[in-house]
Motif scaffolding. Structure first.
Motif, PDB file in Angstrom:
ATOM      1  N   MET A   1       0.805  -1.199   0.000  1.00  0.00           N
ATOM      2  CA  MET A   1       0.000   0.000   0.000  1.00  0.00           C
ATOM      3  C   MET A   1       0.856   1.275   0.000  1.00  0.00           C
ATOM      4  SD  MET A   1      -3.124   0.881  -0.122  1.00  0.00           S
ATOM      5  CE  MET A   1      -4.520   1.607   0.596  1.00  0.00           C
ATOM      6  N   PRO A   2       1.868   1.374   0.856  1.00  0.00           N
ATOM      7  CA  PRO A   2       2.694   2.593   0.822  1.00  0.00           C
ATOM      8  C   PRO A   2       3.336   2.845  -0.543  1.00  0.00           C
ATOM      9  CG  PRO A   2       3.078   1.429   2.873  1.00  0.00           C
ATOM     10  CD  PRO A   2       2.223   0.524   2.004  1.00  0.00           C
ATOM     11  N   ARG A   3       3.719   1.765  -1.239  1.00  0.00           N
ATOM     12  CA  ARG A   3       4.318   1.929  -2.571  1.00  0.00           C
ATOM     13  C   ARG A   3       3.307   2.540  -3.542  1.00  0.00           C
ATOM     14  NH1 ARG A   3       5.181  -3.215  -4.036  1.00  0.00           N
ATOM     15  NH2 ARG A   3       3.530  -3.213  -5.538  1.00  0.00           N
ATOM     16  N   HIS A   4       2.057   2.103  -3.459  1.00  0.00           N
ATOM     17  CA  HIS A   4       1.025   2.645  -4.338  1.00  0.00           C
ATOM     18  C   HIS A   4       0.759   4.117  -4.014  1.00  0.00           C
ATOM     19  CE1 HIS A   4       0.217  -1.204  -6.138  1.00  0.00           C
ATOM     20  NE2 HIS A   4       0.046  -1.744  -4.950  1.00  0.00           N
ATOM     21  N   LEU A   5       0.775   4.449  -2.744  1.00  0.00           N
ATOM     22  CA  LEU A   5       0.592   5.850  -2.347  1.00  0.00           C
ATOM     23  C   LEU A   5       1.726   6.716  -2.887  1.00  0.00           C
ATOM     24  CD1 LEU A   5      -0.617   5.390   1.341  1.00  0.00           C
ATOM     25  CD2 LEU A   5      -2.002   6.038  -0.640  1.00  0.00           C
ATOM     26  N   ALA A   6       2.940   6.190  -2.859  1.00  0.00           N
ATOM     27  CA  ALA A   6       4.082   6.939  -3.385  1.00  0.00           C
ATOM     28  C   ALA A   6       3.941   7.158  -4.896  1.00  0.00           C
ATOM     29  CB  ALA A   6       5.383   6.208  -3.070  1.00  0.00           C
ATOM     30  N   VAL A   7       3.434   6.155  -5.595  1.00  0.00           N
ATOM     31  CA  VAL A   7       3.211   6.289  -7.052  1.00  0.00           C
ATOM     32  C   VAL A   7       2.189   7.389  -7.329  1.00  0.00           C
ATOM     33  CG1 VAL A   7       2.239   5.124  -9.086  1.00  0.00           C
ATOM     34  CG2 VAL A   7       3.903   3.936  -7.638  1.00  0.00           C
ATOM     35  N   LEU A   8       1.111   7.411  -6.569  1.00  0.00           N
ATOM     36  CA  LEU A   8       0.085   8.445  -6.759  1.00  0.00           C
ATOM     37  C   LEU A   8       0.640   9.833  -6.467  1.00  0.00           C
ATOM     38  CD1 LEU A   8      -2.990   6.631  -5.209  1.00  0.00           C
ATOM     39  CD2 LEU A   8      -2.560   7.075  -7.631  1.00  0.00           C
ATOM     40  N   ALA A   9       1.437   9.958  -5.440  1.00  0.00           N
ATOM     41  CA  ALA A   9       2.035  11.256  -5.114  1.00  0.00           C
ATOM     42  C   ALA A   9       2.961  11.707  -6.240  1.00  0.00           C
ATOM     43  CB  ALA A   9       2.799  11.176  -3.800  1.00  0.00           C
ATOM     44  N   GLN A  11       2.676  10.924  -9.392  1.00  0.00           N
ATOM     45  CA  GLN A  11       1.830  11.326 -10.519  1.00  0.00           C
ATOM     46  C   GLN A  11       1.325  12.754 -10.344  1.00  0.00           C
ATOM     47  OE1 GLN A  11      -1.131   8.221 -10.632  1.00  0.00           O
ATOM     48  NE2 GLN A  11       0.170   6.873 -11.850  1.00  0.00           N
ATOM     49  N   GLU A  12       0.948  13.113  -9.122  1.00  0.00           N
ATOM     50  CA  GLU A  12       0.498  14.484  -8.877  1.00  0.00           C
ATOM     51  C   GLU A  12       1.631  15.461  -9.167  1.00  0.00           C
ATOM     52  OE1 GLU A  12       0.057  18.279  -7.193  1.00  0.00           O
ATOM     53  OE2 GLU A  12       1.489  16.857  -6.393  1.00  0.00           O
ATOM     54  N   ARG A  13       2.844  15.131  -8.726  1.00  0.00           N
ATOM     55  CA  ARG A  13       3.992  16.008  -8.983  1.00  0.00           C
ATOM     56  C   ARG A  13       4.245  16.146 -10.483  1.00  0.00           C
ATOM     57  NH1 ARG A  13       5.754  13.723  -4.232  1.00  0.00           N
ATOM     58  NH2 ARG A  13       6.730  11.965  -5.263  1.00  0.00           N
ATOM     59  N   GLU A  14       4.140  15.047 -11.201  1.00  0.00           N
ATOM     60  CA  GLU A  14       4.370  15.086 -12.648  1.00  0.00           C
ATOM     61  C   GLU A  14       3.345  15.970 -13.353  1.00  0.00           C
ATOM     62  OE1 GLU A  14       4.346  11.005 -13.865  1.00  0.00           O
ATOM     63  OE2 GLU A  14       6.350  10.620 -13.031  1.00  0.00           O
ATOM     64  N   VAL A  15       2.074  15.864 -12.963  1.00  0.00           N
ATOM     65  CA  VAL A  15       1.026  16.691 -13.574  1.00  0.00           C
ATOM     66  C   VAL A  15       1.281  18.164 -13.277  1.00  0.00           C
ATOM     67  CG1 VAL A  15      -1.434  17.287 -13.455  1.00  0.00           C
ATOM     68  CG2 VAL A  15      -0.733  14.894 -13.622  1.00  0.00           C
ATOM     69  N   ALA A  59       0.363  18.167  -0.817  1.00  0.00           N
ATOM     70  CA  ALA A  59       1.420  17.594   0.022  1.00  0.00           C
ATOM     71  C   ALA A  59       0.964  17.489   1.477  1.00  0.00           C
ATOM     72  CB  ALA A  59       2.696  18.421  -0.084  1.00  0.00           C
ATOM     73  N   ALA A  60       0.318  18.530   1.968  1.00  0.00           N
ATOM     74  CA  ALA A  60      -0.148  18.514   3.359  1.00  0.00           C
ATOM     75  C   ALA A  60      -1.227  17.454   3.566  1.00  0.00           C
ATOM     76  CB  ALA A  60      -0.672  19.884   3.753  1.00  0.00           C
ATOM     77  N   LEU A  61      -2.202  17.424   2.680  1.00  0.00           N
ATOM     78  CA  LEU A  61      -3.280  16.433   2.808  1.00  0.00           C
ATOM     79  C   LEU A  61      -2.762  15.022   2.591  1.00  0.00           C
ATOM     80  CD1 LEU A  61      -6.143  18.305   0.916  1.00  0.00           C
ATOM     81  CD2 LEU A  61      -5.947  17.940   3.371  1.00  0.00           C
ATOM     82  N   TRP A  62      -1.884  14.871   1.623  1.00  0.00           N
ATOM     83  CA  TRP A  62      -1.360  13.545   1.295  1.00  0.00           C
ATOM     84  C   TRP A  62      -0.534  12.988   2.447  1.00  0.00           C
ATOM     85  CZ3 TRP A  62      -3.434  10.581  -2.038  1.00  0.00           C
ATOM     86  CH2 TRP A  62      -2.803   9.421  -2.458  1.00  0.00           C
ATOM     87  N   ALA A  63       0.212  13.846   3.117  1.00  0.00           N
ATOM     88  CA  ALA A  63       1.002  13.394   4.266  1.00  0.00           C
ATOM     89  C   ALA A  63       0.075  12.818   5.339  1.00  0.00           C
ATOM     90  CB  ALA A  63       1.836  14.539   4.826  1.00  0.00           C
ATOM     91  N   ASP A  64      -1.059  13.466   5.550  1.00  0.00           N
ATOM     92  CA  ASP A  64      -2.030  12.951   6.518  1.00  0.00           C
ATOM     93  C   ASP A  64      -2.590  11.596   6.083  1.00  0.00           C
ATOM     94  OD1 ASP A  64      -1.717  15.143   8.168  1.00  0.00           O
ATOM     95  OD2 ASP A  64      -3.515  16.180   7.422  1.00  0.00           O
ATOM     96  N   VAL A  65      -2.887  11.463   4.810  1.00  0.00           N
ATOM     97  CA  VAL A  65      -3.414  10.193   4.288  1.00  0.00           C
ATOM     98  C   VAL A  65      -2.387   9.084   4.482  1.00  0.00           C
ATOM     99  CG1 VAL A  65      -4.058   8.954   2.169  1.00  0.00           C
ATOM    100  CG2 VAL A  65      -5.014  11.216   2.629  1.00  0.00           C
ATOM    101  N   VAL A  66      -1.149   9.359   4.116  1.00  0.00           N
ATOM    102  CA  VAL A  66      -0.087   8.355   4.246  1.00  0.00           C
ATOM    103  C   VAL A  66       0.087   7.959   5.714  1.00  0.00           C
ATOM    104  CG1 VAL A  66       2.403   7.957   3.993  1.00  0.00           C
ATOM    105  CG2 VAL A  66       1.101   8.995   2.129  1.00  0.00           C
ATOM    106  N   ASP A  67       0.112   8.947   6.600  1.00  0.00           N
ATOM    107  CA  ASP A  67       0.227   8.651   8.037  1.00  0.00           C
ATOM    108  C   ASP A  67      -0.920   7.765   8.520  1.00  0.00           C
ATOM    109  OD1 ASP A  67       2.537  10.143   8.168  1.00  0.00           O
ATOM    110  OD2 ASP A  67       1.589  11.897   9.100  1.00  0.00           O
ATOM    111  N   ASP A  68      -2.134   8.097   8.097  1.00  0.00           N
ATOM    112  CA  ASP A  68      -3.298   7.316   8.518  1.00  0.00           C
ATOM    113  C   ASP A  68      -3.249   5.886   7.975  1.00  0.00           C
ATOM    114  OD1 ASP A  68      -4.232   9.512   9.906  1.00  0.00           O
ATOM    115  OD2 ASP A  68      -5.747  10.059   8.407  1.00  0.00           O
ATOM    116  N   VAL A  69      -2.848   5.735   6.730  1.00  0.00           N
ATOM    117  CA  VAL A  69      -2.757   4.395   6.137  1.00  0.00           C
ATOM    118  C   VAL A  69      -1.673   3.584   6.840  1.00  0.00           C
ATOM    119  CG1 VAL A  69      -2.065   3.131   4.045  1.00  0.00           C
ATOM    120  CG2 VAL A  69      -3.735   4.991   3.899  1.00  0.00           C
ATOM    121  N   GLU A  70      -0.527   4.208   7.090  1.00  0.00           N
ATOM    122  CA  GLU A  70       0.547   3.493   7.782  1.00  0.00           C
ATOM    123  C   GLU A  70       0.119   3.094   9.189  1.00  0.00           C
ATOM    124  OE1 GLU A  70       3.911   6.098   7.378  1.00  0.00           O
ATOM    125  OE2 GLU A  70       4.377   5.339   5.370  1.00  0.00           O
TER     126      GLU A  70
END
Length: 99
Positions: A1-9, A11-15, A59-70
């Motif tokens: 799961m963390p790897r998939h979250l990193a991929v999504l993050a 993708q956002e940076r690339e866009v 970045a701020a919201l995503w950090a919260d999501v990653v923390d919650d998933v972990e």
């Protein structure tokens, strides 16, 4: 799961990077001083700033999501360990009762 979250993050940076580099370009609106589209060049600065703000907010919201998933994953792993230990004790007790 963390790897998939990193991929999504990523993708956002690339866009956002693409948008800042290719969408929010002033040079297409400034080919000459008399270009009728020249006033739109300033709007490209606003577009770029909007993508900067999007990056910061994401970045701020995503950090919260990653923390919650972990945290949830850690809880699940702990529950699995507890269940495994309980199952081992039960198996030992049941096997011992039959002896």
């Amino acid at each position: 799961m963390p790897r998939h979250l990193a991929v999504l993050a990523e993708q956002e940076r690339e866009v956002s990077d693409y948008a800042r580099e290719w969408v929010a370009r002033r040079d297409g609106f400034e080919p000459s001083p008399v270009c009728v589209l020249r006033p739109l060049a300033g709007a490209m600065d606003l577009v770029s700033a909007a993508f900067d703000a999007l990056d910061r907010r994401f970045a701020a919201l995503w950090a919260d999501v990653v923390d919650d998933v972990e945290s949830a994953l850690a809880g699940l792993e702990a529950a699995d360990l507890d269940a495994s230990a309980s199952a081992a004790l039960l198996h030992r007790d049941v096997a011992g009762a039959g002896a």
